[in-house]
Write a protein that holds these residues in place. Structure first.
Motif: not given
Length: 772
Positions: A420-443
């Protein structure tokens, strides 16, 4: 006519010589030679070198005079350190007595009963000039006074004589008055007593940890021998302990603390060689003397000792932070000093937690029948997320039987409870996958077991297996969290950036000192304690506002009250990020690895729950950290060899049947959690500011990203996934049980997840496998 009258007459008549008119500066007074000149002149007249020197000499004479007066006025008081000791009283949150701790374990020994070279270990550790100085380190004392006046904290250096004076005649207060008294008394004691008397007093009054005051009690506590039988190696360890007694106790020290105490042990022996007190040949042949296992102090049986120890530690830390005490000074200021410490521990919740561990775990252990059962250790911490109060704690089967608290130990991996800490970091930083898609629960990610982690098309040499080598194919983040899919979170960590992941972990309350920001950390391969994980998840539950769990409600000694820091801090991640993590974690309970033990518990009664299971490599630890809107509890099971204390596997504990034998996070930890939590909490619902995750979006109708989000090491799939997100590849083995037809949750599960896997993890030295 006189000359004066004649001169005046000429001036009136305009004749004769006229005096040159005085020059005036623009806007200046008559007689000025330029702008600002009168002010400079006055400053020069006021601050001449003679006046400055005179003032300095005057101040010096004043200080000398004051010191002489102080020296004449301050007498060496009657010292009796043991008599000054008073019992500490510890209370539950409702005011009822939990424990009293105050029997002073001290036996004064004559210096002749301590081997000479052991005496010298203390001199080498603390004050090499002891036999030459006048009892005071003037430079260190001056530095300490300046630090105290400026509020900078920790004092300067102290001689053995000064430390003896603090222990025997004064106290550990950090005030200017106390420091000046220490200075004067130390000078007088050095004149009145021999160096041997001072050294004897010092080693007989110092606190060594393990409730041991003085070298004789310490020798017994750490090596089960009398002081006269101590070796130089053992003496060097006891001398090293004085810097931080509890932190340096080998039995409970962290890996870092063990390195520190070994370094200090080496420092002591090297100083002895330098001073000519020990030959280099003998020094080179010495090995570190590992102490014996500790024994609990009287009156602290059951869970009491664990609660008291944590309370002492937190009070000591507060004194260090507030008053600038060293670790050793703080321990001396707390131990047996007449404190009344009221804890945040709720008696009913404490009893319920102990009962839950007994009914769900310890009653099932039979070391006589199964050796592995003797290696099972349990620890748990329960926190109110709104106040940060530790309301219940389980440190082990009994403080007398297992001195090391399992609630605060940090030597086992938290495994998948880190995801969950990895997911929290992704959500907090509005991170994207390496092909540019936002990381969300549905990614969607590729959930193939042992899929290599890639960094923009380049493999980074990390390919973790999923539990039982299961392949999930394209899978959403929500489903990957439910089933704890390692390959997904390993890649997500790379997408977010491991530096960002570890930075977020630190903000949430994880001690990341010394941790490397590498992909393997995505499996929770670092060390963490139930206390630490409870605080992190409490921060999620508290909508991203930092929670630092506190066991102390109040602490008073005589007329002194210590104000404890507020357990609730500022916002460390956004509310949306924290609430989204909570939303996702409800899916772990309702549709994932904790479903059987938590969601189906008959006591649940519709209670909303979020949480995460975790099982480490080789089954050495198993976790469930979960929460309701008003209570967060982290439960950990640890495999510890009863004799060697080494980490061992939990496999087969309690007689688990073939083919799995595995103790996993969704088993006993989750059962303990559910039995305890549902027995002490009321039905409540999460107040979430989230638009995704299992709590707000049914998992049977996932919203897939419109752009391909598979990891960039392969081409995106050309076919859209099915709504049910059925894995594209079959699991490597058939589930051993059939899924139930219904669940007691408030909403139906979306798909039939794979049954709890029963096969063991395939060992991979490069990629330690995390399980559920």
């Amino acid at each position: 006519m006189g000359r004066a009258e004649e001169r005046r007459a000429r001036q009136r008549g305009g004749g004769g010589h006229r005096a040159a008119p005085r020059r005036r500066s623009p806007g200046g007074a008559a007689g000025a030679t330029g702008p600002g000149k009168p002010a400079k002149g006055r400053i020069r007249r006021l601050f001449t070198w003679k006046k400055i020197l005179g003032t300095f000499l005057g101040l010096c004479l004043l200080c000398i005079g004051s010191f002489i007066v102080l020296y004449l006025v301050v007498d060496v008081p009657e010292g009796n350190a043991a008599a000054k000791r008073q019992s500490n009283i510890y209370k539950y949150s409702d005011g009822t007595i939990l424990a009293r701790r105050g029997t002073v374990n001290r036996e004064i020994v004559d210096l002749s009963k301590v081997p000479r070279k052991v005496q010298l270990t203390f001199v080498a550790a603390e004050n090499k000039s002891f036999y030459k100085d006048v009892g005071v380190d003037f430079r260190g004392t001056a530095r300490g006074l300046i630090n105290t006046l400026s509020g900078k904290g920790k004092q300067g250096g102290s001689t053995i004589t000064q430390q003896y004076v603090k222990n025997y005649y004064l106290n550990q207060d950090q005030t200017v008055t106390r420091k000046l008294k220490e200075l004067v008394i130390s000078l007088k004691v050095d004149r009145q007593k021999s160096k041997d008397d001072i050294l004897a007093g010092y080693i007989n009054t110092s606190y060594y940890g393990r409730n041991a005051y003085g070298i004789q009690a310490a020798a017994q506590a750490y090596y089960r021998i009398d002081a006269q039988k101590l070796s130089v190696q053992q003496g060097a360890y006891l001398a090293a302990l004085l810097q931080a007694p509890s932190q340096y106790d080998w039995a409970v020290a962290s890996e870092t603390s063990r390195k520190l105490v070994k370094n200090r042990w080496n420092y002591v022996l090297d100083n002895m060689v330098e001073e000519g007190w020990l030959s280099k040949a003998k020094r080179d042949g010495m090995t570190f003397p590992v102490p014996e296992a500790p024994k609990g102090a009287p009156g602290l049986d059951g869970q009491k000792g664990y609660l008291v120890d944590l309370a002492n530690q937190q009070l000591e830390q507060q004194l260090m932070d507030r008053d600038g005490l060293t670790q050793s000074q703080a321990e001396n200021a707390v131990m047996d000093q007449g404190w009344t410490i009221t804890l945040n521990i709720d008696r009913k919740k404490q009893a319920a937690l102990e009962k839950a561990v007994k009914s769900q775990l310890t009653d099932k252990l039979d070391p006589k029948k199964r050796k592995v059962d003797g290696n099972v250790q349990a620890g748990a911490v329960s926190v109110d997320p709104k106040t940060g109060h530790i309301v219940a704690l389980y440190g082990g089967v009994d403080y007398y039987k297992h001195y090391f608290s399992n609630a605060t130990r940090r030597d086992y991996q938290p495994a998948s409870t880190f995801k969950p800490l990895i997911l929290a970091a992704a959500l907090e930083d509005d991170a994207k996958t390496q092909n540019g898609t936002a990381i969300t629960a549905n990614t969607k990610y590729d959930g193939t077991s042992r899929r290599p982690v890639v960094d923009h098309g380049t493999k980074v040499g990390f390919a973790p297996p999923n539990e039982d080598e299961q392949n999930y194919g394209p899978i959403t983040v929500q489903k990957a969290m439910n089933q704890s899919v390692n390959s997904v979170f390993a890649q997500m960590g790379m997408d977010v950036g491991m530096d960002n992941v570890m930075s977020t972990a630190k903000k949430l309350g994880m001690d990341t000192k010394g941790m490397q920001a590498v992909p393997a950390q995505t499996l929770g391969s670092m060390g963490a304690s139930p206390l630490e994980m409870a605080g992190i998840y409490a921060t999620f539950d508290n909508h991203g506002a930092k929670v630092t769990p506190s066991i102390i409600k109040s602490a008073e000694a005589k007329s002194r009250t210590v104000e404890m820091s507020n357990p609730i801090g500022g916002q460390v991640i956004s509310r949306t990020a924290a609430d989204t993590v909570t939303s996702v974690l409800t899916g772990v309970v309702d549709d994932g690895t904790a479903r059987d033990s938590v969601a189906r518990n008959p006591l649940r009664n519709g209670q909303q729950v979020a949480g995460k299971t975790g099982t480490s490599d080789e089954n050495r630890s198993a976790w469930f950290t979960g929460y309701t809107p008003d209570l967060v509890t982290s439960v950990g099971l640890f495999g510890e060899d009863k004799k060697t204390k080494n980490h061992v596997s939990l496999k087969g504990a309690t007689g688990l049947p073939l083919p799995g034998l595995r103790v996993n996070g969704g088993g006993y930890p989750a059962k303990i959690w559910a039995t305890y939590t549902f027995g002490v909490t009321d039905k409540a619902k999460f107040d979430l500011n989230a638009t995704e995750g299992a709590a707000v979006e049914p998992t049977d109708t996932p919203t897939w990203s419109s752009s391909p989000t598979e990891t960039p090491s392969q081409s995106p799939t050309s076919e859209p996934p099915s709504p049910s997100d059925t894995p594209t590849q079959s699991p490597t083995q058939t589930p051993t049980t059939q899924p139930p037809t219904q669940t007691p949750t408030t909403r139906p599960p979306t798909t039939t997840p794979p049954a709890t896997p029963t096969g063991d993890i395939t060992d991979n030295p490069l990629n330690p496998a995390d399980q559920q």
